[in-house]
Design a protein around this motif. Structure first.
Motif, PDB file in Angstrom:
ATOM      1  N   GLY A  87       0.793  -1.219   0.000  1.00 10.97           N
ATOM      2  CA  GLY A  87       0.000   0.000   0.000  1.00 10.97           C
ATOM      3  C   GLY A  87       0.826   1.270   0.000  1.00 10.97           C
ATOM      4  O   GLY A  87       0.306   2.348  -0.278  1.00 10.97           O
ATOM      5  N   TYR A  88       2.109   1.168   0.316  1.00 14.68           N
ATOM      6  CA  TYR A  88       2.997   2.333   0.307  1.00 14.68           C
ATOM      7  C   TYR A  88       3.555   2.564  -1.100  1.00 14.68           C
ATOM      8  O   TYR A  88       3.622   1.647  -1.914  1.00 14.68           O
ATOM      9  CB  TYR A  88       4.159   2.138   1.283  1.00 14.68           C
ATOM     10  N   LEU A  89       3.970   3.792  -1.359  1.00 18.30           N
ATOM     11  CA  LEU A  89       4.588   4.112  -2.635  1.00 18.30           C
ATOM     12  C   LEU A  89       5.860   3.288  -2.836  1.00 18.30           C
ATOM     13  O   LEU A  89       6.625   3.069  -1.886  1.00 18.30           O
ATOM     14  CB  LEU A  89       4.914   5.602  -2.712  1.00 18.30           C
ATOM     15  N   ALA A  90       6.084   2.867  -4.045  1.00 17.70           N
ATOM     16  CA  ALA A  90       7.249   2.045  -4.364  1.00 17.70           C
ATOM     17  C   ALA A  90       8.458   2.932  -4.605  1.00 17.70           C
ATOM     18  O   ALA A  90       8.921   3.132  -5.730  1.00 17.70           O
ATOM     19  CB  ALA A  90       6.965   1.170  -5.578  1.00 17.70           C
ATOM     20  N   ASP A  91       8.957   3.523  -3.516  1.00 17.38           N
ATOM     21  CA  ASP A  91      10.196   4.299  -3.517  1.00 17.38           C
ATOM     22  C   ASP A  91      11.242   3.420  -2.846  1.00 17.38           C
ATOM     23  O   ASP A  91      11.233   3.239  -1.618  1.00 17.38           O
ATOM     24  CB  ASP A  91      10.024   5.601  -2.746  1.00 17.38           C
ATOM     25  N   ILE A  92      12.158   2.874  -3.637  1.00 16.54           N
ATOM     26  CA  ILE A  92      13.053   1.817  -3.171  1.00 16.54           C
ATOM     27  C   ILE A  92      14.440   2.029  -3.770  1.00 16.54           C
ATOM     28  O   ILE A  92      14.563   2.445  -4.920  1.00 16.54           O
ATOM     29  CB  ILE A  92      12.499   0.432  -3.594  1.00 16.54           C
ATOM     30  N   VAL A  93      15.480   1.755  -2.972  1.00 15.99           N
ATOM     31  CA  VAL A  93      16.842   1.842  -3.485  1.00 15.99           C
ATOM     32  C   VAL A  93      17.562   0.512  -3.281  1.00 15.99           C
ATOM     33  O   VAL A  93      17.291  -0.219  -2.325  1.00 15.99           O
ATOM     34  CB  VAL A  93      17.654   2.987  -2.836  1.00 15.99           C
ATOM     35  N   LEU A  94      18.472   0.219  -4.218  1.00 21.17           N
ATOM     36  CA  LEU A  94      19.356  -0.935  -4.118  1.00 21.17           C
ATOM     37  C   LEU A  94      20.764  -0.432  -3.865  1.00 21.17           C
ATOM     38  O   LEU A  94      21.247   0.488  -4.557  1.00 21.17           O
ATOM     39  CB  LEU A  94      19.342  -1.754  -5.405  1.00 21.17           C
ATOM     40  N   ILE A  95      21.412  -1.019  -2.874  1.00 24.90           N
ATOM     41  CA  ILE A  95      22.748  -0.596  -2.472  1.00 24.90           C
ATOM     42  C   ILE A  95      23.726  -1.749  -2.672  1.00 24.90           C
ATOM     43  O   ILE A  95      23.456  -2.890  -2.268  1.00 24.90           O
ATOM     44  CB  ILE A  95      22.739  -0.133  -0.999  1.00 24.90           C
ATOM     45  N   ASN A  96      24.847  -1.434  -3.273  1.00 22.50           N
ATOM     46  CA  ASN A  96      25.886  -2.432  -3.522  1.00 22.50           C
ATOM     47  C   ASN A  96      26.777  -2.532  -2.281  1.00 22.50           C
ATOM     48  O   ASN A  96      27.888  -2.014  -2.231  1.00 22.50           O
ATOM     49  CB  ASN A  96      26.703  -2.049  -4.754  1.00 22.50           C
ATOM     50  N   GLY A  97      26.254  -3.193  -1.278  1.00 19.10           N
ATOM     51  CA  GLY A  97      26.922  -3.299   0.007  1.00 19.10           C
ATOM     52  C   GLY A  97      25.892  -3.574   1.077  1.00 19.10           C
ATOM     53  O   GLY A  97      24.733  -3.878   0.766  1.00 19.10           O
ATOM     54  N   ASN A  98      26.274  -3.435   2.325  1.00 19.12           N
ATOM     55  CA  ASN A  98      25.332  -3.653   3.422  1.00 19.12           C
ATOM     56  C   ASN A  98      25.565  -2.619   4.508  1.00 19.12           C
ATOM     57  O   ASN A  98      26.442  -2.781   5.361  1.00 19.12           O
ATOM     58  CB  ASN A  98      25.480  -5.062   3.995  1.00 19.12           C
ATOM     59  N   PRO A  99      24.796  -1.514   4.506  1.00 19.63           N
ATOM     60  CA  PRO A  99      25.012  -0.458   5.498  1.00 19.63           C
ATOM     61  C   PRO A  99      24.694  -0.870   6.937  1.00 19.63           C
ATOM     62  O   PRO A  99      25.096  -0.169   7.861  1.00 19.63           O
ATOM     63  CB  PRO A  99      24.086   0.674   5.025  1.00 19.63           C
ATOM     64  N   LEU A 100      24.005  -1.993   7.122  1.00 17.48           N
ATOM     65  CA  LEU A 100      23.821  -2.485   8.487  1.00 17.48           C
ATOM     66  C   LEU A 100      25.139  -3.002   9.052  1.00 17.48           C
ATOM     67  O   LEU A 100      25.386  -2.915  10.257  1.00 17.48           O
ATOM     68  CB  LEU A 100      22.769  -3.599   8.527  1.00 17.48           C
ATOM     69  N   GLU A 101      25.979  -3.519   8.178  1.00 21.88           N
ATOM     70  CA  GLU A 101      27.288  -4.022   8.595  1.00 21.88           C
ATOM     71  C   GLU A 101      28.359  -2.951   8.512  1.00 21.88           C
ATOM     72  O   GLU A 101      29.287  -2.905   9.326  1.00 21.88           O
ATOM     73  CB  GLU A 101      27.675  -5.224   7.731  1.00 21.88           C
ATOM     74  N   ASN A 102      28.257  -2.079   7.513  1.00 16.10           N
ATOM     75  CA  ASN A 102      29.215  -0.991   7.329  1.00 16.10           C
ATOM     76  C   ASN A 102      28.443   0.234   6.865  1.00 16.10           C
ATOM     77  O   ASN A 102      28.016   0.305   5.705  1.00 16.10           O
ATOM     78  CB  ASN A 102      30.272  -1.375   6.295  1.00 16.10           C
ATOM     79  N   ILE A 103      28.238   1.186   7.749  1.00 13.29           N
ATOM     80  CA  ILE A 103      27.379   2.331   7.450  1.00 13.29           C
ATOM     81  C   ILE A 103      27.893   3.135   6.260  1.00 13.29           C
ATOM     82  O   ILE A 103      27.115   3.818   5.574  1.00 13.29           O
ATOM     83  CB  ILE A 103      27.207   3.233   8.697  1.00 13.29           C
ATOM     84  N   ASN A 104      29.185   3.039   5.951  1.00 18.02           N
ATOM     85  CA  ASN A 104      29.730   3.753   4.799  1.00 18.02           C
ATOM     86  C   ASN A 104      29.128   3.282   3.479  1.00 18.02           C
ATOM     87  O   ASN A 104      29.131   4.008   2.490  1.00 18.02           O
ATOM     88  CB  ASN A 104      31.253   3.601   4.748  1.00 18.02           C
ATOM     89  N   ASP A 105      28.582   2.068   3.467  1.00 18.55           N
ATOM     90  CA  ASP A 105      27.973   1.547   2.242  1.00 18.55           C
ATOM     91  C   ASP A 105      26.708   2.305   1.847  1.00 18.55           C
ATOM     92  O   ASP A 105      26.219   2.133   0.717  1.00 18.55           O
ATOM     93  CB  ASP A 105      27.634   0.057   2.412  1.00 18.55           C
ATOM     94  N   ILE A 106      26.189   3.150   2.727  1.00 16.20           N
ATOM     95  CA  ILE A 106      24.989   3.921   2.397  1.00 16.20           C
ATOM     96  C   ILE A 106      25.226   4.808   1.174  1.00 16.20           C
ATOM     97  O   ILE A 106      24.278   5.204   0.477  1.00 16.20           O
ATOM     98  CB  ILE A 106      24.540   4.780   3.610  1.00 16.20           C
TER      99      ILE A 106
END
Length: 408
Positions: free
Chosen positions: A369-388
């Protein structure tokens, strides 16, 4: 058949990490989240990518000003030139993974919002305050040495004194097309002769502005460094406190009771502190930055202690060409971890789900039901915040708008 499938991504939904799954979109909305493989007209292979909601910068200023002097920018630059520069900023924000931004004071933001909504230019969804409301000798007067008439002519802030004038100013800002109202509840750093700790606007003036906003179904955000002004704003009924650098435990407790959020705006403080002289920040800004920079870390600690919702907002308002810059607004998420002490998950939530809830948006969360505003990140910012910063694909309203870091 769905219009778009985002398959096999590792998903953080804006509130929590949910792991590997598929997201199905129909039109501009998310309609199904499942491990099932279902048919879709278009597919995005998210295998190996971190998938999360489009980022939200909850506090910036699309001024189109180069360098660090807001005063000289508003005095010398043609507003039309600034508008064109800001249009380019909007494109850069989208490419950086920001699908929504809240402009907390700039008349041109309303024009930019409309142009993006019409598809004239690419950019994030803009929640626009238009002109902020300030008292005479207030923070939205960038110089207190210029004649008052000049400040009025510049048109950055809507200047008012007394309840009747504040009501008229609120109605005027709303009439201009603003989505919410921004008020200056204390002095600030980049205004000339006021101090960050000085309260501005009276309780009666603030309450009158809040009532005008509520009458049309919107809210008030308050610029507030000092504790007294922040407390008055919270008691008057504002929804968000911006900066909050010098607030006390008592005020934070009240914010928690009333459901008021905090946007610490670490990016602008670090930018001015590290590079202010190089950028040409006005002397008064250089003199005052240390006070608020030292205080805001304690404000974040208090907010976490009492469960006050924290929003990620940069307060960026000029192009610098430095490592903290418009178009690199993800730096706020990093600073919330590195300086603010948030976990990576808390910081991601501040830039997605928290903003969605506090600003009452239909985006910022991956949910049916929410707008499909989505990003794909080549990394994992949960493990390394710099990947954001490693945004590869941006989907806005169900359409792939950025692919492999390039605008489509």
């Amino acid at each position: 058949m769905y219009s778009l499938a985002i398959r096999n991504g590792i998903v953080f939904d804006g509130e929590k990490f949910i792991g590997k799954t598929n997201i199905y979109v129909d039109g501009d909305k998310i309609v199904k989240i499942t491990n099932e493989r279902l048919d879709a007209k278009e597919e995005v292979n998210a295998e190996g990518y971190f998938v999360m909601p489009g980022l939200i910068d909850a506090h910036l200023h699309l001024t189109g000003i180069r360098g660090g002097s807001l005063l000289m920018g508003y005095l010398l630059d043609d507003p039309r030139t600034r508008l064109l520069r800001a249009a380019n900023w909007a494109r850069e924000l989208l490419m950086a993974g920001f699908t929504t931004v809240r402009d907390c004071g700039e008349p041109n933001s309303i024009i930019l919002r409309n142009a993006i909504n019409e598809g004239i230019i690419p950019g994030p969804r803009i929640i626009a305050a238009g002109s902020p409301i300030t008292q005479t000798f207030g923070h939205a007067e960038l110089s207190h040495s210029l004649p008052l008439e000049w400040s009025i002519q510049l048109g950055f802030g809507e200047i008012c004194d007394g309840v009747d004038e504040c009501i008229k100013a609120a109605r005027k800002v709303l009439r201009s097309g603003a989505d919410f109202i921004k008020i200056m509840a204390t002095g600030g750093v980049l205004s000339e002769r006021d101090r960050p700790e000085w309260p501005q606007l009276t309780p009666e003036e603030m309450s009158a502005i809040v009532r005008e906003a509520e009458k049309v179904g919107t809210y008030v955000a308050a610029h507030a460094h000092g504790d007294k002004g922040a407390r008055i704003a919270v008691e008057a009924g504002v929804r968000t406190i911006e900066h909050g650098s010098l607030i006390t435990e008592e005020t934070v407790k009240l914010m928690a009771e009333k459901g008021v959020s905090l946007t610490p705006t670490l990016s602008i403080q670090e930018l001015i502190y590290k590079y202010g002289k190089q950028m040409g920040i006005d002397p008064w800004g250089l003199e005052k930055i240390g006070q608020v920079r030292e205080g805001v870390i304690n404000s974040i600690k208090l907010a976490r202690k009492y469960g006050v919702m924290i929003l990620a907002g940069t307060d960026l308002g000029f192009k610098t060409g430095l490592d903290i810059d418009m178009g690199k607004n993800w730096v706020e998420v990093k600073l919330l971890v590195e300086l603010g002490g948030l976990s990576s998950e808390e910081a991601l939530r501040a830039a997605t789900g928290n903003a969605s809830k506090m600003l009452r948006l239909n985006t910022g969360i991956i949910r049916e039901g929410y707008l499909a505003d989505i990003v794909l990140i080549n990394g994992n910012p949960l493990e390394n915040i710099n990947d954001i910063a490693r945004v590869s694909t941006v989907i806005k309203g169900g359409k792939v708008t950025v692919e492999n870091g390039k605008l489509i």
